[in-house]
Design a protein around this motif. Structure first.
Motif, PDB file in Angstrom:
ATOM      1  N   ASP A 149       0.868  -1.337  -0.004  1.00 50.12           N
ATOM      2  CA  ASP A 149      -0.137  -0.030  -0.007  1.00 50.12           C
ATOM      3  C   ASP A 149       0.919   1.339  -0.033  1.00 50.12           C
ATOM      4  O   ASP A 149       0.427   2.313  -0.467  1.00 50.12           O
ATOM      5  CB  ASP A 149      -0.952   0.056   1.210  1.00 50.12           C
ATOM      6  CG  ASP A 149      -1.899  -1.038   1.127  1.00 50.12           C
ATOM      7  OD1 ASP A 149      -2.365  -1.510   0.048  1.00 50.12           O
ATOM      8  OD2 ASP A 149      -2.670  -1.553   2.080  1.00 50.12           O
ATOM      9  N   GLN A 150       1.936   1.171   0.676  1.00 57.66           N
ATOM     10  CA  GLN A 150       3.044   2.375   0.752  1.00 57.66           C
ATOM     11  C   GLN A 150       3.665   2.594  -0.751  1.00 57.66           C
ATOM     12  O   GLN A 150       3.766   3.848  -1.115  1.00 57.66           O
ATOM     13  CB  GLN A 150       3.874   2.106   1.704  1.00 57.66           C
ATOM     14  CG  GLN A 150       5.012   3.185   1.789  1.00 57.66           C
ATOM     15  CD  GLN A 150       6.198   2.925   2.789  1.00 57.66           C
ATOM     16  OE1 GLN A 150       6.017   2.163   3.731  1.00 57.66           O
ATOM     17  NE2 GLN A 150       7.310   3.678   2.927  1.00 57.66           N
ATOM     18  N   VAL A 152       2.026   1.876  -3.523  1.00 55.58           N
ATOM     19  CA  VAL A 152       0.991   2.344  -4.267  1.00 55.58           C
ATOM     20  C   VAL A 152       1.076   3.701  -4.115  1.00 55.58           C
ATOM     21  O   VAL A 152       0.959   4.573  -5.229  1.00 55.58           O
ATOM     22  CB  VAL A 152      -0.334   1.692  -3.886  1.00 55.58           C
ATOM     23  CG1 VAL A 152      -1.371   2.228  -4.826  1.00 55.58           C
ATOM     24  CG2 VAL A 152      -0.351  -0.049  -4.501  1.00 55.58           C
ATOM     25  N   GLU A 153       1.018   4.275  -2.839  1.00 60.37           N
ATOM     26  CA  GLU A 153       0.759   5.769  -2.575  1.00 60.37           C
ATOM     27  C   GLU A 153       2.000   6.394  -3.067  1.00 60.37           C
ATOM     28  O   GLU A 153       2.002   7.432  -3.641  1.00 60.37           O
ATOM     29  CB  GLU A 153       0.588   5.977  -0.847  1.00 60.37           C
ATOM     30  CG  GLU A 153       0.775   7.202  -0.736  1.00 60.37           C
ATOM     31  CD  GLU A 153      -0.258   8.196  -1.319  1.00 60.37           C
ATOM     32  OE1 GLU A 153      -0.007   9.372  -1.547  1.00 60.37           O
ATOM     33  OE2 GLU A 153      -1.354   7.604  -1.475  1.00 60.37           O
ATOM     34  N   GLN A 154       3.271   5.719  -3.167  1.00 62.91           N
ATOM     35  CA  GLN A 154       4.418   6.549  -3.740  1.00 62.91           C
ATOM     36  C   GLN A 154       4.401   6.753  -5.131  1.00 62.91           C
ATOM     37  O   GLN A 154       4.672   7.610  -5.825  1.00 62.91           O
ATOM     38  CB  GLN A 154       5.694   5.723  -3.220  1.00 62.91           C
ATOM     39  CG  GLN A 154       6.126   6.011  -1.862  1.00 62.91           C
ATOM     40  CD  GLN A 154       7.473   5.117  -1.455  1.00 62.91           C
ATOM     41  OE1 GLN A 154       7.806   4.469  -2.268  1.00 62.91           O
ATOM     42  NE2 GLN A 154       7.841   5.412  -0.383  1.00 62.91           N
ATOM     43  N   VAL A 156       1.237   6.681  -6.778  1.00 60.09           N
ATOM     44  CA  VAL A 156       0.190   7.836  -7.134  1.00 60.09           C
ATOM     45  C   VAL A 156       0.738   9.183  -6.822  1.00 60.09           C
ATOM     46  O   VAL A 156       0.328  10.289  -7.754  1.00 60.09           O
ATOM     47  CB  VAL A 156      -1.182   7.423  -6.181  1.00 60.09           C
ATOM     48  CG1 VAL A 156      -2.253   8.362  -6.152  1.00 60.09           C
ATOM     49  CG2 VAL A 156      -1.739   5.921  -6.899  1.00 60.09           C
ATOM     50  N   SER A 157       1.532   9.414  -5.672  1.00 58.90           N
ATOM     51  CA  SER A 157       1.888  10.636  -5.249  1.00 58.90           C
ATOM     52  C   SER A 157       2.937  11.298  -6.204  1.00 58.90           C
ATOM     53  O   SER A 157       3.589  12.548  -6.344  1.00 58.90           O
ATOM     54  CB  SER A 157       2.350  10.868  -3.946  1.00 58.90           C
ATOM     55  OG  SER A 157       3.312  10.112  -3.497  1.00 58.90           O
ATOM     56  N   LYS A 173      -2.119  -3.780  -8.368  1.00 55.21           N
ATOM     57  CA  LYS A 173      -3.210  -3.227  -7.635  1.00 55.21           C
ATOM     58  C   LYS A 173      -4.734  -3.643  -8.304  1.00 55.21           C
ATOM     59  O   LYS A 173      -5.301  -4.233  -7.547  1.00 55.21           O
ATOM     60  CB  LYS A 173      -3.148  -1.693  -7.520  1.00 55.21           C
ATOM     61  CG  LYS A 173      -4.104  -1.126  -6.668  1.00 55.21           C
ATOM     62  CD  LYS A 173      -4.030  -1.148  -5.188  1.00 55.21           C
ATOM     63  CE  LYS A 173      -4.890  -0.550  -4.515  1.00 55.21           C
ATOM     64  NZ  LYS A 173      -5.367  -1.195  -3.082  1.00 55.21           N
TER      65      LYS A 173
END
Length: 178
Positions: A149-150, A152-154, A156-157, A173
């Motif tokens: 999940d981290q 994925v966030e990296q 997306v951001s 994902k």
């Protein structure tokens, strides 16, 4: 209308260890002849190693063209004519030191279709068991495990901007969300 360009001339400008650079002449639909620069590349693989605890192995390595350390998923170049599945298994063990009990093909992408023939094959690796990490002699990298999940966030951001990693993380994902 048939969207096609006819190659009328090929000229090899450079043959290197990894790529060949050509300048072709192509005839367009309207008859005009234009130059096309093509980088021939044997292709590659990228692997998302997903552990039972929900973490993923990422690697950091210095990427010379950008003069910086880039965070990415394990990946590697195919040898000319090499099948991508065994190459993915090889790269996973070389870079991360694990073997996959399950290797799921998530498709391929054209890395830079405007000028390169490189096709990158993407895999999700699961049921991971310890193997032997043995990077190539000219390969220096740091390996780390982080929560999926981290990662994925990296992606997306925009913290991670390596194209193969972005594509594979989002494909994984979507696959895992089914």
């Amino acid at each position: 209308m048939e969207l096609m360009e006819k190659t009328v001339e090929r000229h090899v400008l450079f043959e290197g260890a990894i790529v060949t650079l050509r300048r072709d002449k192509a005839q367009l639909i309207n008859g005009q002849v234009v130059s096309r620069e093509v980088v021939e590349h044997p292709g590659g693989v990228a692997i998302l190693p997903l552990y039972r605890d929900g973490t993923v192995s990422i690697v950091r390595q210095f990427r010379y063209p950008f003069r910086q350390v880039v965070t990415e998923l394990p990946a590697g170049k195919l040898e000319r004519g090499e099948d991508h599945r065994p190459a993915a298994l090889r790269e996973l063990e070389e870079e991360v030191g694990v073997r996959a009990g399950e290797l799921i093909y998530l498709g391929y992408l054209y890395t830079s279709p405007g000028f390169s023939t490189e096709v990158l094959h993407m895999y999700l690796a699961r049921d991971l068991e310890p193997g032997v990490c043995h990077p190539d002699d000219d390969e220096f990298l740091e390996c780390e495990r982080i929560p999926f999940d981290q990662l994925v966030e990296q992606v997306v951001s925009g913290v991670i901007c390596d194209a193969k990693t972005v594509a594979l993380v989002l494909k994984a994902k979507a696959y895992l969300g089914r």
